[in-house]
Design a protein around this motif. Structure first.
Motif, PDB file in Angstrom:
ATOM      1  N   HIS A  83       0.832  -1.214   0.000  1.00  0.00           N
ATOM      2  CA  HIS A  83       0.000   0.000   0.000  1.00  0.00           C
ATOM      3  C   HIS A  83       0.863   1.259   0.000  1.00  0.00           C
ATOM      4  O   HIS A  83       0.410   2.321   0.433  1.00  0.00           O
ATOM      5  CB  HIS A  83      -0.979  -0.032   1.166  1.00  0.00           C
ATOM      6  N   ARG A  90       0.515   5.004  12.231  1.00  0.00           N
ATOM      7  CA  ARG A  90      -0.615   4.735  13.134  1.00  0.00           C
ATOM      8  C   ARG A  90      -0.141   3.959  14.350  1.00  0.00           C
ATOM      9  O   ARG A  90      -0.798   3.009  14.800  1.00  0.00           O
ATOM     10  CB  ARG A  90      -1.725   3.982  12.366  1.00  0.00           C
ATOM     11  N   TYR A 103      -9.151  -4.298  14.667  1.00  0.00           N
ATOM     12  CA  TYR A 103      -8.881  -3.466  13.489  1.00  0.00           C
ATOM     13  C   TYR A 103     -10.178  -2.882  12.933  1.00  0.00           C
ATOM     14  O   TYR A 103     -10.257  -1.688  12.632  1.00  0.00           O
ATOM     15  CB  TYR A 103      -8.167  -4.333  12.432  1.00  0.00           C
ATOM     16  N   TYR A 153      -5.437   5.726  -0.429  1.00  0.00           N
ATOM     17  CA  TYR A 153      -5.463   6.614   0.736  1.00  0.00           C
ATOM     18  C   TYR A 153      -5.872   8.021   0.304  1.00  0.00           C
ATOM     19  O   TYR A 153      -5.531   9.001   0.948  1.00  0.00           O
ATOM     20  CB  TYR A 153      -4.105   6.617   1.451  1.00  0.00           C
ATOM     21  N   HIS A 186     -11.041   1.404  -1.555  1.00  0.00           N
ATOM     22  CA  HIS A 186     -10.300   0.829  -0.425  1.00  0.00           C
ATOM     23  C   HIS A 186     -11.105   0.983   0.862  1.00  0.00           C
ATOM     24  O   HIS A 186     -10.971   0.199   1.795  1.00  0.00           O
ATOM     25  CB  HIS A 186      -8.948   1.556  -0.314  1.00  0.00           C
ATOM     26  N   PHE A 225     -11.407  -3.468  -2.058  1.00  0.00           N
ATOM     27  CA  PHE A 225     -11.409  -4.137  -0.749  1.00  0.00           C
ATOM     28  C   PHE A 225     -12.802  -4.734  -0.547  1.00  0.00           C
ATOM     29  O   PHE A 225     -13.719  -4.047  -0.066  1.00  0.00           O
ATOM     30  CB  PHE A 225     -11.056  -3.120   0.343  1.00  0.00           C
ATOM     31  N   HIS A 253      -8.973  -7.545  -3.097  1.00  0.00           N
ATOM     32  CA  HIS A 253      -8.721  -7.896  -1.697  1.00  0.00           C
ATOM     33  C   HIS A 253      -9.904  -8.763  -1.270  1.00  0.00           C
ATOM     34  O   HIS A 253     -11.019  -8.254  -1.144  1.00  0.00           O
ATOM     35  CB  HIS A 253      -8.735  -6.649  -0.814  1.00  0.00           C
ATOM     36  N   GLU A 256     -10.261 -11.375   3.677  1.00  0.00           N
ATOM     37  CA  GLU A 256      -9.287 -11.052   4.740  1.00  0.00           C
ATOM     38  C   GLU A 256      -9.888 -11.382   6.111  1.00  0.00           C
ATOM     39  O   GLU A 256      -9.233 -12.012   6.939  1.00  0.00           O
ATOM     40  CB  GLU A 256      -8.882  -9.570   4.666  1.00  0.00           C
ATOM     41  N   HIS A 276      -5.004 -11.836  -0.021  1.00  0.00           N
ATOM     42  CA  HIS A 276      -5.342 -12.104   1.389  1.00  0.00           C
ATOM     43  C   HIS A 276      -5.765 -13.566   1.541  1.00  0.00           C
ATOM     44  O   HIS A 276      -5.016 -14.370   2.038  1.00  0.00           O
ATOM     45  CB  HIS A 276      -6.402 -11.161   1.971  1.00  0.00           C
ATOM     46  N   ASP A 328       2.120  -6.901   1.806  1.00  0.00           N
ATOM     47  CA  ASP A 328       0.951  -6.072   2.162  1.00  0.00           C
ATOM     48  C   ASP A 328       1.410  -4.797   2.877  1.00  0.00           C
ATOM     49  O   ASP A 328       0.608  -4.169   3.585  1.00  0.00           O
ATOM     50  CB  ASP A 328      -0.050  -6.843   3.034  1.00  0.00           C
ATOM     51  N   GLY A 332      -1.418   0.162   8.608  1.00  0.00           N
ATOM     52  CA  GLY A 332      -2.468  -0.299   9.517  1.00  0.00           C
ATOM     53  C   GLY A 332      -2.230  -1.709  10.009  1.00  0.00           C
ATOM     54  O   GLY A 332      -1.949  -1.944  11.192  1.00  0.00           O
ATOM     55  N   THR A 333      -2.326  -2.661   9.087  1.00  0.00           N
ATOM     56  CA  THR A 333      -2.291  -4.058   9.503  1.00  0.00           C
ATOM     57  C   THR A 333      -0.896  -4.666   9.514  1.00  0.00           C
ATOM     58  O   THR A 333      -0.647  -5.648  10.216  1.00  0.00           O
ATOM     59  CB  THR A 333      -3.166  -4.918   8.568  1.00  0.00           C
TER      60      THR A 333
HETATM   61  O1  NIG Z   1      -4.535  -5.005   3.000  1.00  0.00           O
HETATM   62  N1  NIG Z   1      -7.396  -4.499   3.936  1.00  0.00           N
HETATM   63  C1  NIG Z   1      -7.294  -3.403   3.473  1.00  0.00           C
HETATM   64  N2  NIG Z   1      -6.172  -2.750   3.309  1.00  0.00           N
HETATM   65  C2  NIG Z   1      -4.962  -2.984   4.012  1.00  0.00           C
HETATM   66  C3  NIG Z   1      -4.899  -2.234   5.280  1.00  0.00           C
HETATM   67  C4  NIG Z   1      -4.814  -0.791   5.026  1.00  0.00           C
HETATM   68  C5  NIG Z   1      -4.747   0.050   6.267  1.00  0.00           C
HETATM   69  O2  NIG Z   1      -5.133  -0.365   7.356  1.00  0.00           O
HETATM   70  O3  NIG Z   1      -4.274   1.190   6.109  1.00  0.00           O
HETATM   71  C6  NIG Z   1      -4.690  -4.455   4.079  1.00  0.00           C
HETATM   72  O4  NIG Z   1      -4.605  -5.056   5.153  1.00  0.00           O
END
Ligand code: NIG
Ligand code: FE
Length: 423
Positions: A83, A90, A103, A153, A186, A225, A253, A256, A276, A328, A332-333
């Motif tokens: 991404h 964060r 999450y 984003y 997204h 997503f 995506h 997940e 995912h 990935d 975030g994740t």
């Molecule tokens: O692949 N799942 C959606 N998008 C990302 C997380 C993006 C984020 O949290 O900024 C992912 O895990």
């Protein structure tokens, strides 16, 4: 005797990763084409020949030689799902997650992807490029030589296009080869109804991205997503069908957190990859075996979230599917920049052997971004994206983790320094 630019010789192992006709599928995954006391000849930035040192010595003379004795030589890693570029971090949300928040709860409360969207909207193009360049430098120092980069984003036309511009500038500023993916779907922007935003994506943002593609003469991937609480299967289908008709290649995506049928849809629409695939229903796994869509597993993500379910790799391979690995990398994740770390996780939690994980991170990953003809193996004609490990046996990859086992990165035939610029 043919004159070449570079000869890497006397390598304890050269892993060719043969795959002239596509990814290695199902139980064929893991074929390395291993050559002992091997050599690789490079000319004009491409692989010229590969074989035993003894044989290549009879065929070529080289301007530069590298003695790779005691070292394994492998193709550069391809990271087919990141991404990058984003702005900010964060760390505060990670603290909340460690304390028990999920999450999706953080996302529903207006944090998560939306907090990075707010930061990315405010950042200038120059800020975005400057903030993301060191990420690419670190990725290359860990052995990645090609990377897929997503928008997503922005969630408005101007910022999504700004992210595409940032990817273009980063591609020019750094020797890594970047493959851009458009991901306006997204998340749903704060304060907007999902259906209204889907209409905006279909009627305004995707056509703007298509115009950008035509101007630049590049083909973009379009990704969605598909997830409970984000875009459902019907919305995902409408967005992807529009994208396909506008000339985008497709990614999804899928599965997940909840299996909604995104993988089956990806296969039906001829998507290049479905990514995912943690909660993937058995019927969707069977579809992967019949279709051409590559399953991209991202084991850094459940690990990054502290979850315990991972991509059912054994089932996907038993069904005859093609499996690739990616980081990935996102704020975030899973802020992970190392394909070596991903290989270590894939061996433990997906049950892959080191050889399977290596092919999934090179040849199959290249096919997952439509670049299998050009990178991902050490076959003659492909770009000379080559790694020298500081160990004699490729099986140290995955077994050891947290140490960088890459000693030298060669990108398009050039020997790189640790930051990814030619020496
Ligand atoms: O692949 N799942 C959606 N998008 C990302 C997380 C993006 C984020 O949290 O900024 C992912 O895990
Ligand atoms: Fe992702």
């Amino acid at each position: 005797m043919e004159q070449v630019d570079l000869l890497i010789h006397s390598a304890s192992q050269v892993c060719v990763v043969p795959g002239p006709d596509g990814p290695q599928r199902g139980d064929k995954l893991g074929e390395l084409g291993l050559i002992r006391d091997g050599a690789v000849a490079v000319k004009n930035g491409r692989i010229h020949a590969v074989g035993p040192t003894e044989i290549l010595r009879q065929q070529v003379t080289a301007v530069t030689e590298i003695d790779a004795s005691g070292r394994a030589v492998i193709p550069g890693f391809v990271d087919p799902h990141t991404h990058i570029p984003w702005y900010g971090d964060r760390a505060h949300e990670f603290e909340q997650r460690v304390a028990g928040a999920s999450y999706m709860e953080i996302m529903a409360a207006g944090g998560g992807i939306m907090s990075t969207v707010r930061a990315t909207r405010q950042a200038s193009l120059d800020d975005l490029v400057a903030d993301n360049l060191p990420r690419l430098q670190r990725m290359m120092s860990y052995g990645t030589t090609s990377v897929e980069c997503k928008t997503g984003y922005g969630l408005d036309t101007a910022t999504e296009l700004k992210q595409l511009e940032a990817i273009t500038s980063l591609n020019e500023a750094h020797p890594l080869d970047l493959t851009p993916t458009f991901l306006p779907a997204h998340a749903v922007p704060a304060g907007q109804e999902t259906e209204a935003y889907v209409a905006q994506v279909i009627e305004e943002i995707l056509p703007a991205g298509a115009a950008w593609m035509q101007q630049r003469g590049v083909t973009l991937f379009c990704d969605v997503f598909c997830e409970e609480g984000v875009f459902d299967i019907d919305q995902t289908r409408r967005i992807l069908e529009t994208a396909r008709d506008l000339g985008y290649r497709l990614k999804v995506h899928a599965d997940e957190f909840v299996g909604l049928g995104g993988t089956k849809l990806a296969v039906e629409l001829g998507a290049v990859s479905a990514d995912h695939l943690v909660q993937t229903p058995d019927a969707d796994i069977a579809a992967l075996g019949r279709g051409q869509t590559i399953a991209v597993a991202l084991p850094g993500t459940p690990f990054g979230l502290g979850h315990h379910d991972y991509t059912p790799a054994a089932k996907i391979l038993a069904a005859g599917g093609a499996l690739a690995l990616a980081t990935d990398c996102n704020p975030g994740t899973c802020w992970c920049e190392s394909m070596q770390m991903v290989i270590a996780l894939a061996c433990r939690y997906l049950g892959l052997t080191q050889a399977q994980a290596l092919v999934a991170s090179t040849l199959n990953a290249a096919h997952a971004i439509g670049r299998g003809h050009d990178v991902g193996s050490l076959e003659p004609g492909k770009l000379a994206d080559i790694l020298l490990l500081q160990v004699a046996d490729y099986r140290q990859l995955g077994y050891r983790f947290g140490t960088n086992l890459v000693e030298t990165v060669i990108k398009r035939g050039e020997i790189m320094d640790r930051t990814g610029f030619s020496q």
